[in-house]
Design an enzyme around this catalytic site. Structure first.
Site, PDB file in Angstrom:
ATOM      1  N   HIS A 184       0.836  -1.209   0.000  1.00 27.46           N
ATOM      2  CA  HIS A 184       0.000   0.000   0.000  1.00 27.46           C
ATOM      3  C   HIS A 184       0.869   1.256   0.000  1.00 27.46           C
ATOM      4  O   HIS A 184       0.521   2.249  -0.640  1.00 27.46           O
ATOM      5  CB  HIS A 184      -0.943   0.006   1.210  1.00 27.46           C
ATOM      6  N   ASP A 185       1.988   1.232   0.711  1.00 28.15           N
ATOM      7  CA  ASP A 185       2.864   2.410   0.686  1.00 28.15           C
ATOM      8  C   ASP A 185       3.383   2.636  -0.723  1.00 28.15           C
ATOM      9  O   ASP A 185       3.264   3.732  -1.271  1.00 28.15           O
ATOM     10  CB  ASP A 185       4.035   2.240   1.676  1.00 28.15           C
ATOM     11  N   VAL A 189       0.916   3.930  -3.532  1.00 24.52           N
ATOM     12  CA  VAL A 189       0.292   5.249  -3.409  1.00 24.52           C
ATOM     13  C   VAL A 189       1.410   6.281  -3.258  1.00 24.52           C
ATOM     14  O   VAL A 189       2.102   6.299  -2.242  1.00 24.52           O
ATOM     15  CB  VAL A 189      -0.674   5.297  -2.199  1.00 24.52           C
ATOM     16  N   SER A 247       4.175   7.496   3.018  1.00 27.47           N
ATOM     17  CA  SER A 247       2.976   8.351   3.116  1.00 27.47           C
ATOM     18  C   SER A 247       1.852   7.618   3.849  1.00 27.47           C
ATOM     19  O   SER A 247       0.980   8.250   4.441  1.00 27.47           O
ATOM     20  CB  SER A 247       2.512   8.785   1.725  1.00 27.47           C
ATOM     21  N   PRO A 272      -6.366  -1.431  -6.164  1.00 28.56           N
ATOM     22  CA  PRO A 272      -7.363  -2.361  -6.697  1.00 28.56           C
ATOM     23  C   PRO A 272      -8.144  -3.046  -5.579  1.00 28.56           C
ATOM     24  O   PRO A 272      -7.617  -3.268  -4.502  1.00 28.56           O
ATOM     25  CB  PRO A 272      -6.517  -3.378  -7.467  1.00 28.56           C
ATOM     26  N   SER A 287      -0.033 -15.566   0.392  1.00 26.95           N
ATOM     27  CA  SER A 287       0.347 -16.843   1.011  1.00 26.95           C
ATOM     28  C   SER A 287       0.288 -16.748   2.533  1.00 26.95           C
ATOM     29  O   SER A 287       0.298 -17.775   3.225  1.00 26.95           O
ATOM     30  CB  SER A 287       1.775 -17.181   0.555  1.00 26.95           C
ATOM     31  N   THR A 293      -1.082 -23.545   4.272  1.00 29.13           N
ATOM     32  CA  THR A 293       0.064 -23.124   5.089  1.00 29.13           C
ATOM     33  C   THR A 293      -0.068 -21.622   5.376  1.00 29.13           C
ATOM     34  O   THR A 293       0.650 -20.800   4.817  1.00 29.13           O
ATOM     35  CB  THR A 293       1.389 -23.430   4.364  1.00 29.13           C
ATOM     36  N   ASP A 310       5.232 -19.393   1.387  1.00 27.98           N
ATOM     37  CA  ASP A 310       5.707 -20.376   0.418  1.00 27.98           C
ATOM     38  C   ASP A 310       4.821 -20.344  -0.824  1.00 27.98           C
ATOM     39  O   ASP A 310       3.933 -19.505  -0.943  1.00 27.98           O
ATOM     40  CB  ASP A 310       5.713 -21.776   1.053  1.00 27.98           C
TER      41      ASP A 310
HETATM   42  C1  HEM Z   1      -4.534  -6.817  -7.265  1.00 27.32           C
HETATM   43  C2  HEM Z   1      -3.833  -6.678  -6.189  1.00 27.32           C
HETATM   44  C3  HEM Z   1      -4.318  -6.864  -4.774  1.00 27.32           C
HETATM   45  C4  HEM Z   1      -5.580  -6.826  -4.262  1.00 27.32           C
HETATM   46  C5  HEM Z   1      -6.883  -6.568  -4.991  1.00 27.32           C
HETATM   47  C6  HEM Z   1      -5.463  -7.079  -2.846  1.00 27.32           C
HETATM   48  C7  HEM Z   1      -6.527  -7.094  -1.956  1.00 27.32           C
HETATM   49  C8  HEM Z   1      -6.441  -7.437  -0.629  1.00 27.32           C
HETATM   50  C9  HEM Z   1      -7.552  -7.462   0.289  1.00 27.32           C
HETATM   51  C10 HEM Z   1      -8.986  -7.047  -0.041  1.00 27.32           C
HETATM   52  C11 HEM Z   1      -7.092  -7.927   1.479  1.00 27.32           C
HETATM   53  C12 HEM Z   1      -7.899  -8.168   2.755  1.00 27.32           C
HETATM   54  C13 HEM Z   1      -7.706  -7.062   3.755  1.00 27.32           C
HETATM   55  C14 HEM Z   1      -8.449  -7.318   5.046  1.00 27.32           C
HETATM   56  O1  HEM Z   1      -9.519  -7.914   5.047  1.00 27.32           O
HETATM   57  O2  HEM Z   1      -7.942  -6.894   6.106  1.00 27.32           O
HETATM   58  C15 HEM Z   1      -5.691  -8.184   1.315  1.00 27.32           C
HETATM   59  C16 HEM Z   1      -4.866  -8.662   2.307  1.00 27.32           C
HETATM   60  C17 HEM Z   1      -3.519  -8.818   2.171  1.00 27.32           C
HETATM   61  N1  HEM Z   1      -2.755  -8.443   1.071  1.00 27.32           N
HETATM   62 FE1  HEM Z   1      -3.452  -7.943  -0.733  1.00 27.32          FE
HETATM   63  N2  HEM Z   1      -4.161  -7.300  -2.537  1.00 27.32           N
HETATM   64  C18 HEM Z   1      -3.420  -7.166  -3.675  1.00 27.32           C
HETATM   65  C19 HEM Z   1      -2.042  -7.263  -3.797  1.00 27.32           C
HETATM   66  C20 HEM Z   1      -1.196  -7.521  -2.745  1.00 27.32           C
HETATM   67  C21 HEM Z   1       0.248  -7.483  -2.832  1.00 27.32           C
HETATM   68  C22 HEM Z   1       1.036  -7.118  -4.087  1.00 27.32           C
HETATM   69  C23 HEM Z   1       0.718  -7.800  -1.599  1.00 27.32           C
HETATM   70  C24 HEM Z   1       2.146  -7.896  -1.113  1.00 27.32           C
HETATM   71  C25 HEM Z   1       3.145  -8.301  -1.814  1.00 27.32           C
HETATM   72  C26 HEM Z   1      -0.425  -8.068  -0.761  1.00 27.32           C
HETATM   73  C27 HEM Z   1      -0.360  -8.501   0.536  1.00 27.32           C
HETATM   74  C28 HEM Z   1      -1.456  -8.740   1.348  1.00 27.32           C
HETATM   75  C29 HEM Z   1      -1.355  -9.363   2.646  1.00 27.32           C
HETATM   76  C30 HEM Z   1      -0.094  -9.918   3.296  1.00 27.32           C
HETATM   77  C31 HEM Z   1      -2.654  -9.396   3.183  1.00 27.32           C
HETATM   78  C32 HEM Z   1      -3.080  -9.899   4.564  1.00 27.32           C
HETATM   79  C33 HEM Z   1      -3.052  -8.728   5.527  1.00 27.32           C
HETATM   80  C34 HEM Z   1      -3.299  -9.100   6.981  1.00 27.32           C
HETATM   81  O3  HEM Z   1      -3.272 -10.272   7.347  1.00 27.32           O
HETATM   82  O4  HEM Z   1      -3.491  -8.156   7.761  1.00 27.32           O
HETATM   83  N3  HEM Z   1      -1.570  -7.858  -1.479  1.00 27.32           N
HETATM   84  N4  HEM Z   1      -5.317  -7.883   0.033  1.00 27.32           N
HETATM   85  C1  LIG Z   2      -0.706 -28.541   2.115  1.00 21.78           C
HETATM   86  O1  LIG Z   2       0.633 -28.209   1.732  1.00 21.78           O
HETATM   87  C2  LIG Z   2       1.535 -29.294   1.701  1.00 21.78           C
HETATM   88  C3  LIG Z   2       2.908 -28.803   1.272  1.00 21.78           C
HETATM   89  O2  LIG Z   2       3.183 -27.514   1.634  1.00 21.78           O
HETATM   90  C4  LIG Z   2       1.063 -30.350   0.735  1.00 21.78           C
HETATM   91  O3  LIG Z   2       1.945 -31.461   0.759  1.00 21.78           O
HETATM   92  C5  LIG Z   2      -0.353 -30.801   1.085  1.00 21.78           C
HETATM   93  O4  LIG Z   2      -0.829 -31.658   0.092  1.00 21.78           O
HETATM   94  C6  LIG Z   2      -1.283 -29.587   1.187  1.00 21.78           C
HETATM   95  N1  LIG Z   2      -2.596 -30.021   1.681  1.00 21.78           N
HETATM   96  C7  LIG Z   2      -3.755 -29.663   1.122  1.00 21.78           C
HETATM   97  C8  LIG Z   2      -4.996 -30.172   1.791  1.00 21.78           C
HETATM   98  O5  LIG Z   2      -3.845 -28.935   0.138  1.00 21.78           O
END
Ligand code: HEM
Ligand SMILES: *[C@@H]1O[C@H](CO)[C@@H](O)[C@H](O)[C@H]1NC(C)=O
Ligand SMILES: CC(=O)N[C@H]1CO[C@H](CO)[C@@H](O)[C@@H]1O
Length: 321
Positions: free
Chosen positions: A64-65, A68, A74, A158, A189, A240, A245
């Site tokens: 987000h930083d 924007v 910011s 987005p 992930s 996971t 990963d």
């Molecule tokens: C098209 C691009 C993207 C869209 C539409 C998007 C949208 C969202 C939305 C809606 C959430 C849920 C927020 C919440 O409910 O609190 C989220 C969470 C998250 N996003 Fe994205 N995201 C995008 C790209 C990215 C990118 C590029 C990254 C980092 C490399 C990222 C990292 C994360 C992470 C780590 C979370 C979890 C945050 C938490 O657990 O607090 N996202 N994203």
């Molecule tokens: C979860 O992830 C592991 C490897 O990271 C994989 O071996 C396993 O099949 C996955 N399980 C499911 C339910 O997708």
């Protein structure tokens, strides 16, 4: 006058652009604050040991930083009764981790006052938290400066129902490719989403009267139960959930993406081949994810004498605009 000013601008940009990009470099603080990266790492390690969800917090904050106004911290500015900041924009609402940035900044100011930017703290803390969560360990260039503007109207991120091609337009505008985008979304992930970001997929999807057919019905049932509670949240990677990963890509291949954009990555003809490669190859994901995070960290970075080095990350030193 016009005939002079246009070529002048072009000549200047030829000289300024290479000069400026040369200033982001690995180890930027080696002379001015030799322990800077160690100080950041110590706080991140301590916080991660107490709460491993901070990796998700930092990845989202970094994204987000950088999207924007560029990677200029910011996003960290508090709004005041007189002036709103980026934090007041809709998508900010659930960005978290601000208090960790403040702790790092306090320690850095004690060691080397006014040397290390808040924008670099975000980039370094993200880097450290990514490797702690099982993701790649990588070097990240530093030397970013903190911006002087934080305006909610600049926030144009987005949303989760964006299509792959719409999202790509937004990433391309930041000089990021389809490969970069699919790889960076691997950030999903780790971390969670609140139900309001995916609930539309669980019933009457796009007026069909049915759930989104691209979601595994088992997941539909599970998320429906989750969203009946308050506040409903779900892990973005259903397998996971705390490990950074490539399993996210295997999950979306199994129709187990929580957000629509995530699921679409596995289905859209342009992104599916990239998803297939990343799903098969954990080492390739690690390498590419690190490279994409470094690239994200270059977006709109301020360097040289631009901006400032904030003393506190949540307020401008000078009067901001
Ligand atoms: C098209 C691009 C993207 C869209 C539409 C998007 C949208 C969202 C939305 C809606 C959430 C849920 C927020 C919440 O409910 O609190 C989220 C969470 C998250 N996003 Fe994205 N995201 C995008 C790209 C990215 C990118 C590029 C990254 C980092 C490399 C990222 C990292 C994360 C992470 C780590 C979370 C979890 C945050 C938490 O657990 O607090 N996202 N994203
Ligand atoms: C979860 O992830 C592991 C490897 O990271 C994989 O071996 C396993 O099949 C996955 N399980 C499911 C339910 O997708
Ligand atoms: C963390 C933060 O400051 N969140 C704010 C995001 O914006 C909404 C308004 O849209 C505020 O209510 C939140 O406090």
């Amino acid at each position: 006058m016009m005939r002079i000013s246009i070529p002048l601008f072009l000549i200047l940009s030829v000289f300024i652009v290479p000069l400026v990009t040369a200033q982001l470099k690995v180890g930027f603080y080696s002379a001015t604050c030799p322990r800077a990266e160690q100080i950041v790492r110590q706080v991140v390690q301590k916080r991660f040991a107490a709460d491993r969800s901070i990796t998700a917090a930092f990845l989202r904050m970094y994204f987000h930083d950088c999207f924007v106004r560029g990677c200029d911290a910011s996003i960290l500015i508090d709004s005041t009764p007189k002036k709103q900041s980026e934090k007041d924009a809709g998508p900010n609402q659930t960005v978290r981790g601000f208090e960790i940035i403040d702790e790092i900044k306090t320690n850095l100011e004690a060691a080397c006052p006014s040397k290390v930017s808040c924008a670099d703290i975000i980039a370094l803390a993200t880097r450290d938290s990514v490797s702690l969560a099982g993701g790649p360990s990588y070097q990240i260039p530093t030397g970013r400066r903190d911006g002087l503007v934080s305006n909610p109207n600049d926030v144009n991120l987005p949303g989760p129902t964006v299509s792959v091609s719409q999202a790509l337009q937004i990433f391309k505008a930041k000089k990021l490719t389809l490969n970069d985008m699919v790889t960076l979304l691997g950030g999903h992930s780790v971390g969670i989403a609140h139900c309001n970001f995916f609930q539309d997929r669980l019933s009457n999807f796009q007026g069909t009267g049915k759930p989104d057919s691209t979601m595994d019905p088992v997941l539909v049932s599970k998320l429906t139960r989750v969203c009946a509670t308050q506040p409903g949240t779900a892990f973005l990677d259903q397998n996971t959930s705390f490990i950074l990963d490539n399993e996210f890509y295997n999950q979306i291949k199994k129709k187990r993406g929580v957000m629509q954009i995530d699921q679409q990555l596995a289905l859209d003809a342009s992104s599916a081949p990239i998803v297939n490669n990343l799903a098969k190859n954990p080492a390739m994901f690690k390498n590419n994810f690190a490279a994409a995070l470094v690239k994200l960290g270059n977006v709109g970075a301020l360097v040289g004498q631009a901006g400032e080095i904030r003393k506190k990350c949540n307020v401008f030193n000078k009067k901001g605009t």
